[in-house]
Design an enzyme around this catalytic site. Structure first.
Site, mmCIF file in Angstrom:
data_model
loop_
_atom_site.group_PDB
_atom_site.id
_atom_site.type_symbol
_atom_site.label_atom_id
_atom_site.label_comp_id
_atom_site.label_asym_id
_atom_site.label_seq_id
_atom_site.Cartn_x
_atom_site.Cartn_y
_atom_site.Cartn_z
ATOM 1 N N ASP A 79 0.798 -1.220 0.000
ATOM 2 C CA ASP A 79 0.000 0.000 0.000
ATOM 3 C C ASP A 79 0.835 1.277 0.000
ATOM 4 O OD1 ASP A 79 0.738 -0.920 2.538
ATOM 5 O OD2 ASP A 79 -0.875 0.141 3.549
ATOM 6 N N GLU A 137 -0.836 -2.150 5.211
ATOM 7 C CA GLU A 137 0.092 -2.026 6.337
ATOM 8 C C GLU A 137 -0.052 -0.671 7.000
ATOM 9 O OE1 GLU A 137 3.214 -0.898 8.805
ATOM 10 O OE2 GLU A 137 3.091 0.010 6.813
#
Length: 385
Positions: A79, A137
């Site tokens: 991400d 995350e």
């Protein structure tokens, strides 16, 4: 700079090309569907089967080793962040307001390159390898936590992950044994008082005055309640309340974060925060409401996995490359994996003129000179852990 045994220039160039692709097309936490599709496509080309039972957009693949007695998991996060990128890189983000400002593009490209190497050198890989390309995350709910719940570590003997770091010199790789990164739990506290005219404070229950007592009292949690060995930080980072000069408001909202290097420390700090909020507000005839936003637990590097990783680093790159770095109070959801299984999280240095800005900065960039070591390390862990 680095001694490389398995990685050649062709693989390095390929990985950098993938990294730049990911950098140009970043996606926020939980939205990494295009990134996942790209990863799936490459894994398909490598002939590595994908395990479909896990939540999307995370991608989990299983490489069958020649022996198969041991299973090693390797993890990369995918991400990006809601940041407007600054600078004139030829591979700058093409997505408005989103950029890879934490090197996750490099992590994904590195693990993908390791997977490519394994597919081309399958006879050298005895261990089974679980490849974890993880979503979310950076934000809650954690992608790691979800995957652990779904059984991604079932039958896994050990797990390893890396993070390229702009505060560690290029050419250094390191980690501490034991506590490494802090837990991270955020909170909002609503203090409900009784507003009124600022000239008549005796007719009010002043939530701003009460907030000042709470803020002071919270500092005693770390200084007087927490064992210093555990290590903790509590910070108030936001105060929302009235805007008039002559009006005492009804309500104040305090926001902040609680961090600790041990689970015991985190639990103590959370309990004391709740008690102080309730009792101090009650003593002033106000009501205090604590809303906890659960984050990640402390990240603990296991001795067994650290011994393996350090041995591989020193044998592969030389004794001078390894650095036993200090714990930090940043948070990382790799903590959910090592809470369940033996593992180690490893920082790969990239501090240089090409990577001089800190993580999460609009001008952050990954020094691609660090990528060869990252790929080599991932392959070495797959082959020799």
């Amino acid at each position: 700079m680095f001694q490389l045994h398995y990685v050649d220039q062709q693989l390095i160039d390929w990985s950098i090309k993938q990294r730049r692709h990911f950098h140009m097309y970043p996606e926020l936490s939980g939205q990494e569907y295009q990134t996942a599709a790209y990863v799936r496509e490459k894994l398909g080309e490598f002939g590595i089967p994908i395990m479909e039972k896990f939540s999307k957009p995370s991608v989990i693949a299983h490489f069958k080793g020649t022996d198969g007695e041991k299973t090693i998991a390797l993890r990369a996060d995918m991400d990006a962040l809601p940041i407007i990128e600054e600078g004139d890189k030829p591979y700058s983000s093409k997505v408005s307001g989103v950029m890879h400002a934490c090197a996750h593009d490099g992590h994904t490209a590195t693990l993908l390159a390791a997977a490519k190497w394994m597919s081309e050198n399958a006879h050298l890989v005895k261990n089974n390898i679980v490849l974890i390309f993880q979503s979310s995350e950076e934000m809650s709910p954690s992608g790691a936590q979800q995957l652990v719940k779904e059984g991604v570590l079932d039958n896994v003997d050990a797990i390893y992950g890396i993070h390229y770091m702009s505060n560690i010199p290029l050419g250094q790789i390191g980690f501490p044994v034991g506590p490494f990164m802090a837990s991270s739990d955020d909170f909002d506290i609503v203090i409900e008082g009784k507003g009124g005219h600022a000239g008549n404070p005796h007719e009010t229950v002043d939530p701003i005055f009460i907030a000042s007592h709470l803020i002071q009292a919270f500092q005693s949690i770390v200084s007087r309640n927490l064992n210093p060995i555990h290590g903790g930080v509590m910070s108030i980072t936001g105060i929302q309340t009235g805007m008039s000069y002559n009006v005492i408001p009804d309500k104040v909202i305090l926001s902040g974060t609680i961090r600790a290097l041990t689970q015991e420390g985190a639990e103590l700090m959370l309990r004391k925060t709740a008690k102080l909020t309730e009792y101090i507000c009650e003593s002033f005839d106000a009501k205090g409401h604590l809303k906890l936003i659960e984050g990640t637990p402390p990240l603990y590097n296991h001795q067994e996995a650290c011994d393996v990783a350090r041995g591989i680093i020193e044998k592969t790159f030389g004794n001078e490359v390894f650095s036993s770095i200090e714990p930090v109070f940043g948070a990382e959801d790799f903590a959910f994996y090592v809470k369940e299984k033996v593992g180690a999280f490893i920082h790969v240095g990239m501090k240089s003129e090409n990577s001089s800005y800190p993580h999460h900065h609009p001008k952050f960039d990954l020094d691609e000179a660090a990528i060869p070591a990252g790929i080599e390390l991932m392959i070495q862990l797959a082959v020799n852990a």
